[in-house]
Design an enzyme around this catalytic site. Sequence first.
Site, PDB file in Angstrom:
ATOM      1  N   HIS A  50      38.559 -26.070   2.468  1.00  0.00           N
ATOM      2  CA  HIS A  50      38.405 -25.471   3.793  1.00  0.00           C
ATOM      3  C   HIS A  50      37.610 -24.175   3.656  1.00  0.00           C
ATOM      4  O   HIS A  50      37.913 -23.342   2.797  1.00  0.00           O
ATOM      5  CB  HIS A  50      39.787 -25.205   4.383  1.00  0.00           C
ATOM      6  CG  HIS A  50      39.744 -24.507   5.702  1.00  0.00           C
ATOM      7  ND1 HIS A  50      38.895 -24.897   6.704  1.00  0.00           N
ATOM      8  CD2 HIS A  50      40.439 -23.438   6.172  1.00  0.00           C
ATOM      9  CE1 HIS A  50      39.056 -24.100   7.737  1.00  0.00           C
ATOM     10  NE2 HIS A  50      39.991 -23.207   7.449  1.00  0.00           N
TER      11      HIS A  50
ATOM     12  N   ASN B 203      34.367 -19.820   9.395  1.00  0.00           N
ATOM     13  CA  ASN B 203      35.477 -20.777   9.492  1.00  0.00           C
ATOM     14  C   ASN B 203      35.338 -21.543  10.809  1.00  0.00           C
ATOM     15  O   ASN B 203      35.485 -20.963  11.880  1.00  0.00           O
ATOM     16  CB  ASN B 203      36.798 -20.000   9.430  1.00  0.00           C
ATOM     17  CG  ASN B 203      38.016 -20.913   9.494  1.00  0.00           C
ATOM     18  OD1 ASN B 203      37.914 -22.095   9.790  1.00  0.00           O
ATOM     19  ND2 ASN B 203      39.177 -20.332   9.233  1.00  0.00           N
TER      20      ASN B 203
ATOM     21  N   CYS C  37      43.131 -26.100  11.283  1.00  0.00           N
ATOM     22  CA  CYS C  37      42.068 -26.293  10.288  1.00  0.00           C
ATOM     23  C   CYS C  37      42.320 -27.500   9.388  1.00  0.00           C
ATOM     24  O   CYS C  37      41.415 -27.945   8.679  1.00  0.00           O
ATOM     25  CB  CYS C  37      41.901 -25.042   9.434  1.00  0.00           C
ATOM     26  SG  CYS C  37      41.597 -23.568  10.399  1.00  0.00           S
TER      27      CYS C  37
HETATM   28  C1  LIG Z   1      41.225 -11.220   7.235  1.00  0.00           C
HETATM   29  C2  LIG Z   1      40.933 -10.851   5.798  1.00  0.00           C
HETATM   30  C3  LIG Z   1      39.469 -11.136   5.488  1.00  0.00           C
HETATM   31  C4  LIG Z   1      41.207  -9.380   5.583  1.00  0.00           C
HETATM   32  O1  LIG Z   1      40.980  -9.072   4.234  1.00  0.00           O
HETATM   33  P1  LIG Z   1      42.016  -8.113   3.470  1.00  0.00           P
HETATM   34  O2  LIG Z   1      41.493  -7.869   2.123  1.00  0.00           O
HETATM   35  O3  LIG Z   1      43.350  -8.798   3.574  1.00  0.00           O
HETATM   36  O4  LIG Z   1      41.914  -6.818   4.313  1.00  0.00           O
HETATM   37  P2  LIG Z   1      43.131  -5.952   4.870  1.00  0.00           P
HETATM   38  O5  LIG Z   1      43.955  -6.760   5.795  1.00  0.00           O
HETATM   39  O6  LIG Z   1      43.758  -5.313   3.706  1.00  0.00           O
HETATM   40  O7  LIG Z   1      42.377  -4.859   5.704  1.00  0.00           O
HETATM   41  C5  LIG Z   1      41.837  -3.772   5.052  1.00  0.00           C
HETATM   42  C6  LIG Z   1      41.292  -2.829   6.071  1.00  0.00           C
HETATM   43  O8  LIG Z   1      40.085  -3.390   6.600  1.00  0.00           O
HETATM   44  C7  LIG Z   1      40.129  -3.256   8.011  1.00  0.00           C
HETATM   45  N1  LIG Z   1      39.345  -4.330   8.597  1.00  0.00           N
HETATM   46  C8  LIG Z   1      39.788  -5.513   9.080  1.00  0.00           C
HETATM   47  N2  LIG Z   1      38.748  -6.213   9.550  1.00  0.00           N
HETATM   48  C9  LIG Z   1      37.636  -5.466   9.357  1.00  0.00           C
HETATM   49  C10 LIG Z   1      36.280  -5.656   9.628  1.00  0.00           C
HETATM   50  N3  LIG Z   1      35.819  -6.783  10.209  1.00  0.00           N
HETATM   51  N4  LIG Z   1      35.423  -4.684   9.277  1.00  0.00           N
HETATM   52  C11 LIG Z   1      35.837  -3.551   8.700  1.00  0.00           C
HETATM   53  N5  LIG Z   1      37.129  -3.304   8.420  1.00  0.00           N
HETATM   54  C12 LIG Z   1      38.015  -4.267   8.744  1.00  0.00           C
HETATM   55  C13 LIG Z   1      41.582  -3.316   8.387  1.00  0.00           C
HETATM   56  O9  LIG Z   1      41.780  -2.724   9.638  1.00  0.00           O
HETATM   57  C14 LIG Z   1      42.195  -2.549   7.260  1.00  0.00           C
HETATM   58  O10 LIG Z   1      42.085  -1.191   7.566  1.00  0.00           O
HETATM   59  P3  LIG Z   1      43.331  -0.188   7.325  1.00  0.00           P
HETATM   60  O11 LIG Z   1      43.608  -0.286   5.851  1.00  0.00           O
HETATM   61  O12 LIG Z   1      42.787   1.129   7.757  1.00  0.00           O
HETATM   62  O13 LIG Z   1      44.427  -0.736   8.168  1.00  0.00           O
HETATM   63  C15 LIG Z   1      41.819 -11.676   4.821  1.00  0.00           C
HETATM   64  O14 LIG Z   1      43.149 -11.238   4.919  1.00  0.00           O
HETATM   65  C16 LIG Z   1      41.763 -13.152   5.097  1.00  0.00           C
HETATM   66  O15 LIG Z   1      40.739 -13.781   4.945  1.00  0.00           O
HETATM   67  N6  LIG Z   1      42.916 -13.758   5.450  1.00  0.00           N
HETATM   68  C17 LIG Z   1      42.964 -15.181   5.702  1.00  0.00           C
HETATM   69  C18 LIG Z   1      42.305 -15.486   7.017  1.00  0.00           C
HETATM   70  C19 LIG Z   1      42.079 -16.932   7.213  1.00  0.00           C
HETATM   71  O16 LIG Z   1      41.557 -17.612   6.355  1.00  0.00           O
HETATM   72  N7  LIG Z   1      42.461 -17.440   8.377  1.00  0.00           N
HETATM   73  C20 LIG Z   1      42.260 -18.782   8.758  1.00  0.00           C
HETATM   74  C21 LIG Z   1      43.175 -19.688   8.027  1.00  0.00           C
HETATM   75  S1  LIG Z   1      42.774 -21.314   8.397  1.00  0.00           S
END
Ligand SMILES: CC(C)(COP(=O)(O)OP(=O)(O)OC[C@H]1O[C@@H](n2cnc3c(N)ncnc32)[C@H](O)[C@@H]1OP(=O)(O)O)[C@@H](O)C(=O)NCCC(=O)NCCS
Length: 345
Positions: free
Chosen positions: A272, A302, A132
């Site tokens: 980003h 993204n 990215c």
């Molecule tokens: C991926 C992301 C949105 C998840 O958000 P979060 O607040 O960290 O959520 P968590 O990881 O705590 O997950 C919470 C719960 O939601 C669930 N969950 C994950 N994706 C889900 C979805 N699409 N829909 C519903 N539930 C979802 C998980 O399984 C988890 O369930 P559990 O508690 O029973 O295990 C966040 O971590 C993120 O944006 N990370 C950076 C990703 C990124 O930018 N990547 C590219 C970098 S260039």
Amino acid sequence: MSPATKTKFKNPRARYNFQGRTCSISGVGSYLPSKVLTNGDLEKMVDTSDEWITSRTGIKERRLAAQDEFTSDLATQAALKAMTNAGITAEQIDLIIIATITPDMPFPSTACLVQRKIGAVRAAAFDIEAACSGFIFGLEIAQQFIMSRTYDTVLVVGAEKLSSIVDWTDRNTCVLFGDGAGAAVLQNRPEAHGLLTAVMGSDGQKSDLLFMPGGGSRCPATAESVSSRMHYLRMEGKETFKNAVQAMQTAAEEALHRCEIDISRIKCIIPHQANRRIIDAVCERLGAKPEQLFVNLHKYGNTSAASVAIALDEAVQSGQVQRGDLILMIVFGAGLTWGAAVIEW
Ligand SMILES: CC(C)(COP(=O)(O)OP(=O)(O)OC[C@H]1O[C@@H](n2cnc3c(N)ncnc32)[C@H](O)[C@@H]1OP(=O)(O)O)[C@@H](O)C(=O)NCCC(=O)NCCS
């Protein structure tokens, strides 16, 4: 360059008794495929909801390339628009740099395929892979060639068909990504400072936070690699989030420090477009105002290397950025990689 413009900020290159030319963006363009995949569509594919995706990421929909539309096609469309806006012909291009993690194929480079499609017969062409962060890494490479007078005109494109490496059964990742391309033509414009500074950083110790295990020399395609879903991207969401906020803040502060300017001097911040919560956290840490931000992730998700390139084009076309304004671009990606650039538009 007017005297007023000269005193607006410190050009970081001045401290090295800089003898080269400055490097400016003379035209930008972007291309988004027409097919829209909404959060509602995703509700029918995996166990998720519009409410979850919107509140955790800010994304409402993303674009998907057609089956017969590849990264080089997206890149070509964006490049042609940037060339028109810059007022250049294909024959003028000396170098093509394509930033992508989803090349049409491992080789030849997508840059060579784009060269053929746009007819840039004089150009050298190669791809870079900084995930990215690739577009800012590409701008910095282009800048080096222009400042040193090696080349006059460089085309930099961030382009991705991420839908080809997303696991559409994995709700943790498939809701986040989309396809698209953004392009910039870089040249020396004597009347502008242009790209004032570009900070780049990497940390290979954290390469396992976001990666695709299959398809390279470590794990070539086999029936087993396909059945164990090795050819899709994998991500540790929470750790990636934390690292993104920290690295983007650090890179942005370093870029501002080099130019000896405060965040209030920036007209438009283009981060980003990965997650609205990451953007807001970085913005708060930098002491930026929400009205300084340009955000389009609700429409596209993204798009990796294409993300800030598309956003830059939309910020310019919408009039949010005018010639002479200062722009701060901030990126983060797999590798890990990160970067920030200050540009006088
Ligand atoms: C991926 C992301 C949105 C998840 O958000 P979060 O607040 O960290 O959520 P968590 O990881 O705590 O997950 C919470 C719960 O939601 C669930 N969950 C994950 N994706 C889900 C979805 N699409 N829909 C519903 N539930 C979802 C998980 O399984 C988890 O369930 P559990 O508690 O029973 O295990 C966040 O971590 C993120 O944006 N990370 C950076 C990703 C990124 O930018 N990547 C590219 C970098 S260039």
